[in-house]
Write a protein that holds these residues in place. Structure first.
Motif, mmCIF file in Angstrom:
data_model
loop_
_atom_site.group_PDB
_atom_site.id
_atom_site.type_symbol
_atom_site.label_atom_id
_atom_site.label_comp_id
_atom_site.label_asym_id
_atom_site.label_seq_id
_atom_site.Cartn_x
_atom_site.Cartn_y
_atom_site.Cartn_z
ATOM 1 N N LEU A 31 0.833 -1.206 0.000
ATOM 2 C CA LEU A 31 0.000 0.000 0.000
ATOM 3 C C LEU A 31 0.868 1.256 0.000
ATOM 4 N N ASP A 32 1.924 1.240 0.792
ATOM 5 C CA ASP A 32 2.833 2.388 0.817
ATOM 6 C C ASP A 32 3.487 2.594 -0.540
ATOM 7 N N ALA A 33 3.827 1.509 -1.228
ATOM 8 C CA ALA A 33 4.438 1.620 -2.555
ATOM 9 C C ALA A 33 3.450 2.219 -3.554
ATOM 10 N N LEU A 34 2.185 1.817 -3.485
ATOM 11 C CA LEU A 34 1.158 2.401 -4.363
ATOM 12 C C LEU A 34 0.989 3.891 -4.089
ATOM 13 N N ARG A 35 0.900 4.249 -2.824
ATOM 14 C CA ARG A 35 0.732 5.657 -2.453
ATOM 15 C C ARG A 35 1.947 6.485 -2.891
ATOM 16 N N ALA A 36 3.140 5.932 -2.700
ATOM 17 C CA ALA A 36 4.362 6.645 -3.086
ATOM 18 C C ALA A 36 4.421 6.838 -4.597
ATOM 19 N N ARG A 49 -5.280 22.352 -8.106
ATOM 20 C CA ARG A 49 -5.500 21.196 -8.981
ATOM 21 C C ARG A 49 -4.211 20.394 -9.148
ATOM 22 N N VAL A 50 -4.230 19.161 -8.643
ATOM 23 C CA VAL A 50 -3.092 18.257 -8.751
ATOM 24 C C VAL A 50 -3.586 16.978 -9.422
ATOM 25 N N ILE A 51 -2.979 16.662 -10.561
ATOM 26 C CA ILE A 51 -3.377 15.491 -11.345
ATOM 27 C C ILE A 51 -2.406 14.345 -11.061
ATOM 28 N N VAL A 52 -2.947 13.130 -10.902
ATOM 29 C CA VAL A 52 -2.123 11.940 -10.698
ATOM 30 C C VAL A 52 -2.495 10.879 -11.732
ATOM 31 N N PRO A 53 -1.570 9.948 -12.002
ATOM 32 C CA PRO A 53 -1.868 8.880 -12.964
ATOM 33 C C PRO A 53 -3.104 8.096 -12.552
ATOM 34 N N ASN A 54 -3.744 7.496 -13.536
ATOM 35 C CA ASN A 54 -4.971 6.757 -13.244
ATOM 36 C C ASN A 54 -4.842 5.249 -13.452
ATOM 37 N N ALA A 55 -3.729 4.780 -13.996
ATOM 38 C CA ALA A 55 -3.535 3.337 -14.208
ATOM 39 C C ALA A 55 -2.305 2.882 -13.437
ATOM 40 N N TYR A 56 -2.494 1.912 -12.575
ATOM 41 C CA TYR A 56 -1.414 1.399 -11.736
ATOM 42 C C TYR A 56 -1.254 -0.091 -12.002
ATOM 43 N N ASP A 57 -0.010 -0.498 -12.190
ATOM 44 C CA ASP A 57 0.306 -1.906 -12.385
ATOM 45 C C ASP A 57 1.072 -2.397 -11.168
ATOM 46 N N VAL A 58 0.573 -3.465 -10.582
ATOM 47 C CA VAL A 58 1.245 -4.107 -9.465
ATOM 48 C C VAL A 58 1.702 -5.462 -9.978
ATOM 49 N N GLU A 59 3.008 -5.609 -10.140
ATOM 50 C CA GLU A 59 3.573 -6.872 -10.599
ATOM 51 C C GLU A 59 4.021 -7.648 -9.368
ATOM 52 N N LEU A 60 3.520 -8.863 -9.233
ATOM 53 C CA LEU A 60 3.845 -9.691 -8.076
ATOM 54 C C LEU A 60 4.752 -10.843 -8.496
ATOM 55 N N ALA A 61 5.707 -11.157 -7.627
ATOM 56 C CA ALA A 61 6.537 -12.338 -7.846
ATOM 57 C C ALA A 61 5.643 -13.565 -7.758
ATOM 58 N N ASP A 62 6.052 -14.646 -8.399
ATOM 59 C CA ASP A 62 5.230 -15.862 -8.453
ATOM 60 C C ASP A 62 4.702 -16.320 -7.094
ATOM 61 N N PRO A 63 5.549 -16.434 -6.057
ATOM 62 C CA PRO A 63 5.009 -16.919 -4.773
ATOM 63 C C PRO A 63 3.978 -15.965 -4.166
ATOM 64 N N TYR A 113 7.350 -7.535 -5.301
ATOM 65 C CA TYR A 113 6.428 -6.757 -6.128
ATOM 66 C C TYR A 113 7.152 -5.577 -6.775
ATOM 67 N N ARG A 114 6.495 -5.009 -7.785
ATOM 68 C CA ARG A 114 6.937 -3.764 -8.410
ATOM 69 C C ARG A 114 5.666 -2.991 -8.740
ATOM 70 N N VAL A 115 5.673 -1.686 -8.485
ATOM 71 C CA VAL A 115 4.513 -0.836 -8.746
ATOM 72 C C VAL A 115 4.923 0.225 -9.763
ATOM 73 N N THR A 116 4.139 0.349 -10.827
ATOM 74 C CA THR A 116 4.352 1.397 -11.820
ATOM 75 C C THR A 116 3.008 2.058 -12.100
ATOM 76 N N SER A 117 3.077 3.247 -12.708
ATOM 77 C CA SER A 117 1.835 3.948 -13.036
ATOM 78 C C SER A 117 1.991 4.637 -14.380
ATOM 79 N N ARG A 118 0.847 5.006 -14.937
ATOM 80 C CA ARG A 118 0.834 5.744 -16.204
ATOM 81 C C ARG A 118 -0.534 6.402 -16.339
ATOM 82 N N VAL A 119 -0.614 7.301 -17.276
ATOM 83 C CA VAL A 119 -1.887 7.939 -17.584
ATOM 84 C C VAL A 119 -2.485 7.211 -18.776
#
Length: 131
Positions: A31-36, A49-63, A113-119
């Motif tokens: 959750l902290d990684a998503l917020r960051a 007015r502060v705009i933030v990305p709207n698409a977030y990808d959470v990549e999880l390791a297999d386990p 995990y890895r968290v990335t975002s984009r518009v």
């Protein structure tokens, strides 16, 4: 701390306790990684007015993916809800419809995990995607 902030913090703590009961652990780090990620890519367009990305990808390791997959709808919704509350607290505006996509990845650098975002102008809220 104002009464509203205290209430929001109390609700967030209760949500994390519920998550811990459902999944057996707290997702605080994720959750902290998503917020960051949201905070890092905030763009100030005007004083109010502060705009933030709207698409977030959470990549999880297999386990990690295997552990969370049985709870996929709850996990996706919980991550999305937490991100919405974070944006509301900071007065952020989404660049479009919000989506958090959770996928499996064999090359996650920290092994969890890895968290990335984009518009993205048009996205769908799917939670876990089939690999």
């Amino acid at each position: 701390m104002g009464a509203l902030s205290a209430l929001e913090e109390a609700l967030e703590n209760r949500w994390e306790a519920l998550w811990a009961r459902v999944l057996g652990k707290e997702p605080v780090e994720l959750l902290d990684a998503l917020r960051a990620e949201c905070d890092r890519h905030a763009v100030v367009c005007a004083a109010d007015r502060v705009i933030v990305p709207n698409a977030y990808d959470v990549e999880l390791a297999d386990p990690v993916h295997e552990e969370l997959a049985p709870h996929r709808s709850r996990v996706g919704q919980a991550l999305t809800d937490s991100l919405v509350r974070h944006a509301e607290r900071h007065g952020y505006e989404w660049a479009g419809p919000l989506a958090v996509h959770i996928t499996r990845s064999a090359d996650v650098p920290n092994g969890r995990y890895r968290v990335t975002s984009r518009v993205m102008p048009h996205v769908s809220a799917e939670g876990f995607q089939h690999a």
